[in-house]
Design an enzyme around this catalytic site. Structure first.
Site, PDB file in Angstrom:
ATOM      1  NE  ARG A  11      -1.176  46.735  34.586  1.00 50.84           N
ATOM      2  CZ  ARG A  11      -0.728  47.827  35.174  1.00 50.84           C
ATOM      3  NH1 ARG A  11       0.255  47.748  36.054  1.00 50.84           N
ATOM      4  NH2 ARG A  11      -1.252  48.997  34.898  1.00 50.84           N
ATOM      5  CE  LYS A 148      -2.582  62.805  39.493  1.00 53.34           C
ATOM      6  NZ  LYS A 148      -1.928  61.628  38.995  1.00 53.34           N
ATOM      7  N   GLY A 294      -5.740  52.739  34.359  1.00 55.94           N
ATOM      8  CA  GLY A 294      -5.659  53.497  35.609  1.00 55.94           C
ATOM      9  C   GLY A 294      -6.891  53.339  36.477  1.00 55.94           C
ATOM     10  N   GLY A 317      -0.976  55.327  32.215  1.00 58.28           N
ATOM     11  CA  GLY A 317      -0.016  56.329  31.731  1.00 58.28           C
ATOM     12  C   GLY A 317       0.423  56.059  30.307  1.00 58.28           C
TER      13      GLY A 317
HETATM   14  P1  ADP Z   1      -6.966  57.627  35.888  1.00 59.16           P
HETATM   15  O1  ADP Z   1      -6.053  56.791  36.762  1.00 59.16           O
HETATM   16  O2  ADP Z   1      -8.179  56.861  35.439  1.00 59.16           O
HETATM   17  O3  ADP Z   1      -6.218  58.271  34.768  1.00 59.16           O
HETATM   18  P2  ADP Z   1      -6.643  59.903  37.677  1.00 59.16           P
HETATM   19  O4  ADP Z   1      -5.484  59.209  38.290  1.00 59.16           O
HETATM   20  O5  ADP Z   1      -6.377  61.129  36.879  1.00 59.16           O
HETATM   21  O6  ADP Z   1      -7.516  58.851  36.790  1.00 59.16           O
HETATM   22  O7  ADP Z   1      -7.668  60.355  38.799  1.00 59.16           O
HETATM   23  C1  ADP Z   1      -8.259  59.434  39.682  1.00 59.16           C
HETATM   24  C2  ADP Z   1      -8.596  60.086  40.990  1.00 59.16           C
HETATM   25  O8  ADP Z   1      -9.334  61.269  40.803  1.00 59.16           O
HETATM   26  C3  ADP Z   1      -9.441  59.207  41.859  1.00 59.16           C
HETATM   27  O9  ADP Z   1      -8.692  58.831  42.989  1.00 59.16           O
HETATM   28  C4  ADP Z   1     -10.642  60.071  42.252  1.00 59.16           C
HETATM   29  O10 ADP Z   1     -10.983  59.990  43.620  1.00 59.16           O
HETATM   30  C5  ADP Z   1     -10.145  61.467  41.934  1.00 59.16           C
HETATM   31  N1  ADP Z   1     -11.229  62.407  41.657  1.00 59.16           N
HETATM   32  C6  ADP Z   1     -12.115  62.348  40.645  1.00 59.16           C
HETATM   33  N2  ADP Z   1     -12.987  63.387  40.712  1.00 59.16           N
HETATM   34  C7  ADP Z   1     -12.645  64.104  41.794  1.00 59.16           C
HETATM   35  C8  ADP Z   1     -13.154  65.288  42.392  1.00 59.16           C
HETATM   36  N3  ADP Z   1     -14.210  65.942  41.891  1.00 59.16           N
HETATM   37  N4  ADP Z   1     -12.534  65.752  43.488  1.00 59.16           N
HETATM   38  C9  ADP Z   1     -11.476  65.112  44.003  1.00 59.16           C
HETATM   39  N5  ADP Z   1     -10.939  63.985  43.481  1.00 59.16           N
HETATM   40  C10 ADP Z   1     -11.519  63.495  42.389  1.00 59.16           C
HETATM   41 MG    MG Z   2      -4.658  57.293  38.320  1.00 58.85          MG
END
Ligand code: ADP
Ligand code: MG
Length: 343
Positions: A11, A148, A294, A317
């Site tokens: 960044r 989520k 993310g 986000g």
């Molecule tokens: P991003 O930041 O790319 O948008 P998120 O914040 O929604 O992604 O999710 C990231 C997290 O999801 C990671 O810490 C990962 O460990 C967790 N995760 C992914 N798949 C699973 C799973 N099957 N069970 C539990 N945690 C998971």
């Molecule tokens: Mg995340």
């Protein structure tokens, strides 16, 4: 940042083109930004000091303010804090795409008072995402994972209207599998979203879910690849080998790919293969590839493939909210400043 040490300066480096452009034109530049979530309190571990030193080593002469989130008025967009922030400044440039979805003082305050502009990074991020959603080369594949469902359901809705196929993996997948009547053991579940997921599965959109899953036994040690039904007490933590191949094939057949959210708990190497398979397919395809920031961005960086995608967003986000709503508060504030200056 961790313990005052910069782990990844993506960044910071991403802000250099705008800063350089301003300095070359004689501007005296003061940078403001934040680290972490100090919630209106001074926390020495979250000081901008290491950023100041790093930035000044790259661009001597740039001033860097202390963490704006040390100020209680930052979150609430307090006018008194905004007045202090812009004191002595003639112009405002927003080059922080990653906070453009927040109506905080340093994002929406200055453009309410000063002639304002978007920096190169913001321009590039918004231009890329807008073009992607407006006129993608097809087939356009979306991949959503992570933890989520609730947070990303709006994004999934918006994406389903744009993409030809949506692949769903990671912790997101189990609420969808539950909506199909599958048993998901102890896997991540967002019970209040099952009905919404069922509705999406009933729609005409092409949604692809994992056909096999790498699950962990209740003791967390024994692992097993299972089909779409997970035994009682077991937890699905990555997509299985057949799904990895299927997802990689979908990516290979695409002209445009947008990815957000890891395919499993990739921080644990035992559950990183699904995410690595998607990252590798993204790196190898000739399709136009975008990662929505993310944890997906950290994952692809961890695999050493970050420079092999076409666009890696600096804002998780912010990019998701832009995909969902087509606009962000920080961008709207810049447009209002522009319209005001035109009058
Ligand atoms: P991003 O930041 O790319 O948008 P998120 O914040 O929604 O992604 O999710 C990231 C997290 O999801 C990671 O810490 C990962 O460990 C967790 N995760 C992914 N798949 C699973 C799973 N099957 N069970 C539990 N945690 C998971
Ligand atoms: Mg995340």
């Amino acid at each position: 940042m961790e313990n005052g040490v910069i782990q990844d300066d993506l960044r910071i480096r991403s802000s250099l083109p705008t800063l350089q452009w301003l300095i070359e034109r004689g501007a005296r530049v003061t940078v403001c930004g934040h680290i972490g979530r100090p919630k209106g309190q001074v926390m020495p571990g979250l000081s901008m000091e290491p950023v100041r030193r790093h930035l000044q080593s790259l661009l001597p002469g740039v001033e860097v303010l202390e963490n704006v989130r040390f100020e209680p008025g930052e979150k609430t967009n307090d006018p008194e804090w905004v007045a202090r922030l812009i004191d002595g400044q003639d112009l405002f440039v927003n080059d922080a795409f990653s906070v453009c979805h927040r109506s905080e003082a340093s994002v929406v305050g200055p453009p309410a008072h000063l002639p304002s502009a978007a920096g190169r990074l913001v321009e590039n991020e918004v231009g890329t995402l807008a073009a992607l959603l407006d006129d993608p080369k097809r087939p356009f594949i979306g991949i959503v994972g992570g933890a989520k469902v609730k947070d990303k359901l709006g994004v999934i809705h918006a994406l389903l209207d744009k993409v030809d196929t949506l692949l769903i993996g990671g912790g997101m997948a189990y609420t969808f599998l539950a909506a199909m009547g599958r048993s998901i053991g102890e896997s991540l579940l967002q019970e209040d979203q099952i009905a919404a997921c069922a509705e999406l599965l009933d729609s005409d959109h092409r949604i692809v879910l994992p056909v096999d899953i790498l699950a962990a036994a209740p003791d967390g040690r024994e692992l097993q690849v299972v089909g779409r039904d997970i035994p009682n007490g077991w937890e699905g933590l990555d997509i299985g080998p057949q799904t990895r191949v299927a997802f990689a094939d979908e990516i290979k057949g695409a002209q445009t790919v947008l990815w957000n959210g890891p395919m499993g708990r990739f921080e644990d190497p035992r559950f990183a293969d699904g995410t690595r398979a998607v990252a590798t397919a993204m790196a190898e395809t000739t399709a136009y590839t975008v990662i929505g920031g993310g944890d997906s961005a950290s994952a692809i960086a961890q695999f050493g493939l970050a420079d092999r995608v076409d666009h890696l967003s600096t804002g998780g986000g912010a990019s998701l909210e832009f995909i969902e709503k087509g606009d962000l508060p920080g961008l709207a504030a810049l447009r209002q400043a522009y319209e005001r200056e035109q009058r």
